[in-house]
Design an enzyme around this catalytic site. Structure first.
Site, PDB file in Angstrom:
ATOM      1  N   HIS A 127       0.812  -1.227   0.000  1.00 11.49           N
ATOM      2  CA  HIS A 127       0.000   0.000   0.000  1.00 11.49           C
ATOM      3  C   HIS A 127       0.846   1.277   0.000  1.00 11.49           C
ATOM      4  CE1 HIS A 127      -3.640  -2.251   0.413  1.00 11.49           C
ATOM      5  NE2 HIS A 127      -3.346  -2.726   1.599  1.00 11.49           N
ATOM      6  N   ASP A 164      -2.555 -10.699  -2.440  1.00 16.05           N
ATOM      7  CA  ASP A 164      -3.148 -10.184  -1.202  1.00 16.05           C
ATOM      8  C   ASP A 164      -4.610  -9.818  -1.491  1.00 16.05           C
ATOM      9  OD1 ASP A 164      -1.991  -8.744   1.577  1.00 16.05           O
ATOM     10  OD2 ASP A 164      -3.787  -7.794   0.766  1.00 16.05           O
ATOM     11  N   HIS A 166      -6.178  -7.305  -0.595  1.00 14.86           N
ATOM     12  CA  HIS A 166      -6.313  -5.865  -0.839  1.00 14.86           C
ATOM     13  C   HIS A 166      -5.544  -5.466  -2.100  1.00 14.86           C
ATOM     14  CE1 HIS A 166      -6.676  -6.406   3.618  1.00 14.86           C
ATOM     15  NE2 HIS A 166      -7.769  -5.692   3.377  1.00 14.86           N
ATOM     16  N   ASP A 251      -4.495 -12.972   3.340  1.00 11.27           N
ATOM     17  CA  ASP A 251      -5.776 -12.491   3.847  1.00 11.27           C
ATOM     18  C   ASP A 251      -6.920 -12.730   2.865  1.00 11.27           C
ATOM     19  OD1 ASP A 251      -4.549 -10.653   2.171  1.00 11.27           O
ATOM     20  OD2 ASP A 251      -4.577  -9.001   3.603  1.00 11.27           O
TER      21      ASP A 251
HETATM   22 ZN    ZN Z   1      -3.995  -7.300   2.665  1.00 14.41          ZN
END
Ligand code: ZN
Length: 345
Positions: A127, A164, A166, A251
């Site tokens: 991120h 991931d 995200h 995740d």
């Molecule tokens: Zn994540």
């Protein structure tokens, strides 16, 4: 280090960044290390210590103001870069080591000292944009690894596979206008951090070199298998990467407390072995995996152990006490059609 070995980067500095009660804590790495010991996997890999990242390399990925900000927050004892992203006094040191660890793995693989490698680093990185840390991430470890491959080894094509749950907005941001890094991401959408539409395909010279596969909650093993077969593999075969980097978040497992995709350990095993096989066909097996998210502590060690087995070339995964979710999977036909059209597949 012998040829054709798997290197594994761990470092005590990765534990210095910690906030009790926060899901992204040092216990994640402690649980992974315990599992790799228990399964005899640590002994089968070459231990690779992290280096502190070269400041010039870091400055080609992040802006000077951003690096200074992270340093200063640590120097005043810690604080928050955003409501999710804590720092403590030694977080800067941990983040420099995490980025350096991912770069060290890349150097080990590209120099031929190791066939492939896994960087069990934290804080995570995907991120972190050029100008700011966010979403538990301080510096972008995978982006630093990619930049090292381009600058120090003269590579022209690096594929980043981000599984991931995200979207890795930071990695996308850093290489959005570059054809030298093809960023491929599967992620729950809409979800944190909000980016990751299939329409974000890169810009300028990088147009066509950013491939997002945004997924509704409930997509699991069958959907991911189709996405890899119908998007990732053809994209990679067309791109002919010289190195594959993986932003490995765990995740997207159905038990993860922070998200809603439905992969099982078997699904993760399939993805890891597909990436290893792809690298074997396209780039002499050169893969560097870097840890990102994954917040079910009972799952994380098992999942990372399976990825290590895939890198080592084992025939099958370890035990799976979790199994699959009992819910029906969400279909992926619509998003597959959009992504394939956007990328001319
Ligand atoms: Zn994540």
């Amino acid at each position: 280090m012998t040829d054709a070995a798997t290197a594994c980067c761990t470092d005590a500095r990765f534990l210095l960044h910690d906030l009790p009660g926060h899901p992204e804590g040092r216990v994640r790495l402690e649980r992974i290390a315990a599992q790799l010991e228990r399964d005899g996997l640590a002994a089968r890999m070459h231990a690779l210590p992290a280096e502190t990242v070269d400041p010039d390399l870091l400055a080609r990925v992040h802006s000077p103001a951003n690096i200074r900000m992270v340093e200063q927050v640590a120097a005043r004892g810690g604080g928050y870069l955003d409501p999710d992203t804590y720092m403590v006094e030694r977080s800067y040191e941990a983040a420099l080591a995490a980025a350096g660890g991912a770069a060290a793995c890349t150097r080990a693989v590209l120099s031929g000292a190791a066939r492939n490698a896994i960087a069990l680093v934290r804080p995570p990185g995907h991120h972190a944009t050029r100008v700011r840390g966010m979403g538990f991430c301080l510096f972008n470890n995978v982006a630093v690894a990619a930049q090292a491959a381009l600058d120090e080894f003269g590579l022209e094509r690096v594929l980043v596979v981000d599984w991931d749950v995200h979207h890795g907005n930071g990695t996308q941001d850093i290489f959005y206008e570059s054809p030298q890094v093809l960023y491929f991401s599967t992620h729950q959408y809409p979800h944190y951090p909000g980016s990751g539409s299939w329409e974000e395909i890169g810009a300028g010279a990088g147009r066509g070199f950013n491939a997002n596969v945004p997924l509704p909650a409930g997509v699991g093993d069958a959907g991911f298998a189709r996405i890899f077969d119908e998007v990732l593999i053809p994209l990679a075969e067309r791109y002919r990467p010289q190195l594959i980097l993986v932003s490995a978040g765990y995740d997207a497992h159905w038990t993860d407390p922070l998200a809603g995709l439905a992969l099982s350990l078997a699904g993760y095993w399939r993805m890891a072995t597909e990436v290893v096989a792809l690298a074997g066909r396209l780039c002499a097996g050169r893969v560097v995996v870097a840890l990102e998210g994954g917040y079910n502590l009972d799952l994380l060690g098992l999942a990372v152990a399976d990825t290590c087995r895939a890198l080592l070339g084992d025939a099958g995964p370890g035990p799976d006490p979790f199994g699959r979710t009992g819910w029906p999977e969400q279909p992926v036909d619509r998003v597959l059609a959009l992504v394939k059209r956007a990328h001319g597949l």
